[in-house]
Design a protein around this motif. Sequence first.
Motif, PDB file in Angstrom:
ATOM      1  N   GLU A   1      64.284 -49.490  11.863  1.00  0.00           N
ATOM      2  CA  GLU A   1      63.894 -48.206  12.447  1.00  0.00           C
ATOM      3  C   GLU A   1      62.622 -47.638  11.826  1.00  0.00           C
ATOM      4  N   GLY A   2      62.396 -47.922  10.545  1.00  0.00           N
ATOM      5  CA  GLY A   2      61.285 -47.299   9.833  1.00  0.00           C
ATOM      6  C   GLY A   2      59.974 -48.056   9.943  1.00  0.00           C
ATOM      7  N   ARG A   3      59.856 -48.985  10.857  1.00  0.00           N
ATOM      8  CA  ARG A   3      58.606 -49.732  10.986  1.00  0.00           C
ATOM      9  C   ARG A   3      58.426 -50.174  12.427  1.00  0.00           C
ATOM     10  N   LEU A   4      57.219 -50.595  12.755  1.00  0.00           N
ATOM     11  CA  LEU A   4      56.946 -51.172  14.063  1.00  0.00           C
ATOM     12  C   LEU A   4      57.326 -52.641  14.002  1.00  0.00           C
ATOM     13  N   GLY A   5      58.237 -53.066  14.862  1.00  0.00           N
ATOM     14  CA  GLY A   5      58.751 -54.429  14.768  1.00  0.00           C
ATOM     15  C   GLY A   5      59.968 -54.466  13.868  1.00  0.00           C
ATOM     16  N   THR A   6      60.475 -55.668  13.641  1.00  0.00           N
ATOM     17  CA  THR A   6      61.706 -55.822  12.858  1.00  0.00           C
ATOM     18  C   THR A   6      61.554 -56.954  11.854  1.00  0.00           C
ATOM     19  N   ASP A   7      61.964 -56.695  10.610  1.00  0.00           N
ATOM     20  CA  ASP A   7      62.005 -57.751   9.595  1.00  0.00           C
ATOM     21  C   ASP A   7      63.410 -58.377   9.655  1.00  0.00           C
ATOM     22  N   GLU A   8      63.546 -59.387  10.517  1.00  0.00           N
ATOM     23  CA  GLU A   8      64.864 -59.981  10.756  1.00  0.00           C
ATOM     24  C   GLU A   8      65.451 -60.629   9.511  1.00  0.00           C
ATOM     25  N   SER A   9      64.598 -61.188   8.656  1.00  0.00           N
ATOM     26  CA  SER A   9      65.096 -61.888   7.475  1.00  0.00           C
ATOM     27  C   SER A   9      65.796 -60.935   6.512  1.00  0.00           C
ATOM     28  N   CYS A  10      65.353 -59.675   6.487  1.00  0.00           N
ATOM     29  CA  CYS A  10      65.988 -58.693   5.611  1.00  0.00           C
ATOM     30  C   CYS A  10      67.420 -58.407   6.077  1.00  0.00           C
ATOM     31  N   PHE A  11      67.602 -58.247   7.382  1.00  0.00           N
ATOM     32  CA  PHE A  11      68.949 -58.048   7.930  1.00  0.00           C
ATOM     33  C   PHE A  11      69.820 -59.262   7.637  1.00  0.00           C
ATOM     34  N   ASN A  12      69.262 -60.452   7.825  1.00  0.00           N
ATOM     35  CA  ASN A  12      70.016 -61.683   7.593  1.00  0.00           C
ATOM     36  C   ASN A  12      70.473 -61.760   6.136  1.00  0.00           C
ATOM     37  N   MET A  13      69.554 -61.441   5.203  1.00  0.00           N
ATOM     38  CA  MET A  13      69.874 -61.553   3.778  1.00  0.00           C
ATOM     39  C   MET A  13      71.006 -60.610   3.392  1.00  0.00           C
ATOM     40  N   VAL A  14      70.918 -59.346   3.798  1.00  0.00           N
ATOM     41  CA  VAL A  14      71.937 -58.365   3.410  1.00  0.00           C
ATOM     42  C   VAL A  14      73.278 -58.682   4.060  1.00  0.00           C
ATOM     43  N   LEU A  15      73.282 -58.944   5.357  1.00  0.00           N
ATOM     44  CA  LEU A  15      74.548 -59.139   6.071  1.00  0.00           C
ATOM     45  C   LEU A  15      75.199 -60.476   5.751  1.00  0.00           C
ATOM     46  N   ALA A  16      74.432 -61.448   5.274  1.00  0.00           N
ATOM     47  CA  ALA A  16      75.009 -62.758   4.965  1.00  0.00           C
ATOM     48  C   ALA A  16      75.517 -62.868   3.537  1.00  0.00           C
ATOM     49  N   THR A  17      75.071 -61.976   2.648  1.00  0.00           N
ATOM     50  CA  THR A  17      75.421 -62.142   1.238  1.00  0.00           C
ATOM     51  C   THR A  17      76.365 -61.082   0.690  1.00  0.00           C
ATOM     52  N   ARG A  18      76.339 -59.870   1.229  1.00  0.00           N
ATOM     53  CA  ARG A  18      77.155 -58.799   0.672  1.00  0.00           C
ATOM     54  C   ARG A  18      78.623 -58.962   1.082  1.00  0.00           C
ATOM     55  N   SER A  19      79.515 -58.507   0.197  1.00  0.00           N
ATOM     56  CA  SER A  19      80.945 -58.538   0.525  1.00  0.00           C
ATOM     57  C   SER A  19      81.222 -57.567   1.666  1.00  0.00           C
ATOM     58  N   PHE A  20      82.354 -57.748   2.341  1.00  0.00           N
ATOM     59  CA  PHE A  20      82.684 -56.861   3.454  1.00  0.00           C
ATOM     60  C   PHE A  20      82.901 -55.416   2.996  1.00  0.00           C
ATOM     61  N   PRO A  21      83.593 -55.145   1.862  1.00  0.00           N
ATOM     62  CA  PRO A  21      83.685 -53.756   1.392  1.00  0.00           C
ATOM     63  C   PRO A  21      82.312 -53.164   1.059  1.00  0.00           C
ATOM     64  N   GLN A  22      81.415 -53.984   0.512  1.00  0.00           N
ATOM     65  CA  GLN A  22      80.066 -53.520   0.193  1.00  0.00           C
ATOM     66  C   GLN A  22      79.299 -53.178   1.470  1.00  0.00           C
ATOM     67  N   LEU A  23      79.455 -54.008   2.490  1.00  0.00           N
ATOM     68  CA  LEU A  23      78.789 -53.742   3.768  1.00  0.00           C
ATOM     69  C   LEU A  23      79.288 -52.440   4.388  1.00  0.00           C
ATOM     70  N   LYS A  24      80.588 -52.189   4.280  1.00  0.00           N
ATOM     71  CA  LYS A  24      81.128 -50.946   4.833  1.00  0.00           C
ATOM     72  C   LYS A  24      80.520 -49.738   4.132  1.00  0.00           C
ATOM     73  N   ALA A  25      80.420 -49.797   2.806  1.00  0.00           N
ATOM     74  CA  ALA A  25      79.810 -48.697   2.063  1.00  0.00           C
ATOM     75  C   ALA A  25      78.344 -48.534   2.440  1.00  0.00           C
ATOM     76  N   MET A  26      77.651 -49.648   2.644  1.00  0.00           N
ATOM     77  CA  MET A  26      76.246 -49.591   3.036  1.00  0.00           C
ATOM     78  C   MET A  26      76.087 -48.950   4.412  1.00  0.00           C
ATOM     79  N   MET A  27      77.013 -49.251   5.348  1.00  0.00           N
ATOM     80  CA  MET A  27      76.941 -48.654   6.685  1.00  0.00           C
ATOM     81  C   MET A  27      77.142 -47.139   6.619  1.00  0.00           C
ATOM     82  N   GLU A  28      78.035 -46.700   5.760  1.00  0.00           N
ATOM     83  CA  GLU A  28      78.255 -45.258   5.599  1.00  0.00           C
ATOM     84  C   GLU A  28      77.005 -44.590   5.024  1.00  0.00           C
ATOM     85  N   ALA A  29      76.367 -45.252   4.045  1.00  0.00           N
ATOM     86  CA  ALA A  29      75.128 -44.715   3.468  1.00  0.00           C
ATOM     87  C   ALA A  29      74.016 -44.671   4.513  1.00  0.00           C
ATOM     88  N   TYR A  30      73.957 -45.691   5.365  1.00  0.00           N
ATOM     89  CA  TYR A  30      72.929 -45.752   6.411  1.00  0.00           C
ATOM     90  C   TYR A  30      73.096 -44.595   7.400  1.00  0.00           C
TER      91      TYR A  30
END
Length: 451
Positions: A317-346
């Motif tokens: 959202e904060g840039r023109l275009g999308t850095d897909e690799s950043c989404f891939n890195m976070v969503l592929a490596t973080r634990s599911f409880p960590q991802l839930k906390a990250m979604m709440e922070a987002y």
Amino acid sequence: MSYPGYPPTGYPPFPGYPPAGQESSFPSPGQYPYPSGFPPMGGGAYPPATSGGYPGAGGYPAPGGYPAPGGYPGAPQPGGAPAYPGSGFPGGQMPSQYSGGQVPYPSQINTESFSSCPAFSPVSLDYSNEPSAMTQGTQGTVQPAANFDALRDAEILRKAMKGFGTDEQAIVDVVSNRSNDQRQQIKAAFKTMYGKDLIKDLKSELSGNMEELILALFMPSTYYDAWSLRKAMQGAGTQECVLIEILCTRTNQEIREIVRCYQSEFGRDLEKDIRSDTSGHFERLLVSMCQGNRDENQSVNHQMAQEDAQRLYQAGEGRLGTDESCFNMVLATRSFPQLKAMMEAYSRMANRDLLSSVSREFSGYVESGLKAILQCALNRPAFFAERLYYSMKGAGTDDSTLVRIVVTRSEIDLVQIKQMFTQMYQKTLSTMIASDTSGDYRKLLLAIVGQ
């Protein structure tokens, strides 16, 4: 394959969502557009910027209003996913009961690829006011039978198939009340007692959906997942929704065992098959998934959750275009409880839930894969409940999806899936199965699901 009945008139309200105090920033459930097929409609902002309930283009904080990546104290710098230790496979080898690179059965499963599958809903399934399946424990509808006797069960099945006609009810009674491990023992006992292969005898007595369901129940669970992946990529076309459903929802150990089984049973490398059947960012996401290297630490690092939320905002959202690799890195490596906390922070930071942002930034199968991971982080049983609902909604039934989810979740969390199904759709899973299926196929499904 088309799925009539889209778009739905609206989603039921989800308790505890949106977060308190942010109601005005979210559209009402009926204002979520729902794509007509799978993959979701591409092009343009989704949901549209003009949808009711969303602020105008100028209503969102300017990208410059957030600190740049790394602006938080201790924020991680770009540089890719963390290194993981070697992925040696646990456990012993799967019994090599099936040979050759081709999937041997069931013979009547449709091998054509799905031209469309129900898309994964953009609606967040965060029941934040209720205990999640992770905290209250999961439960299957099928439990190991007490006083189990494999020889006696093998004899019952032999009598049910002997002579003219088949006693399907006797087969249903045995198969639906035994765990997968017990079914493997019955299969071995049958060959010991009669010198015949139980699977071949069942195939000769059954047909259609009943055959597919019975044979799925008699496959070792790891083999069934590997077999489903192989079938999804075999021949012309690819059933991407199957790849997403399996690879984006299994645990590290399950994925590593699937990879090993895929190699030992079919003589093929799963990662190579994925690379040859998919492409682009969707390919990279699935390759990341089949490594089985997600962090499984159940404790949540709230500082990291805030940093990851910032990184994903700046990557989308904060840039023109999308850095897909950043989404891939976070969503592929973080634990599911960590991802839930990250979604709440987002949601707190961006005044928009992450699922909606993914819909705006991505399209096609990679969008569906990323949202499947996020939905599993929020509420895994609700994710499978939605898949079951859209396998039966409208004219026709996607029997392969119905069978696969009922069989694979029957000893894990089908009790919770049933509860979520009732809460989300105001009808029970058993009621919908009963109205969409018939005959012995219906009897066996209902026996597994329970009333």
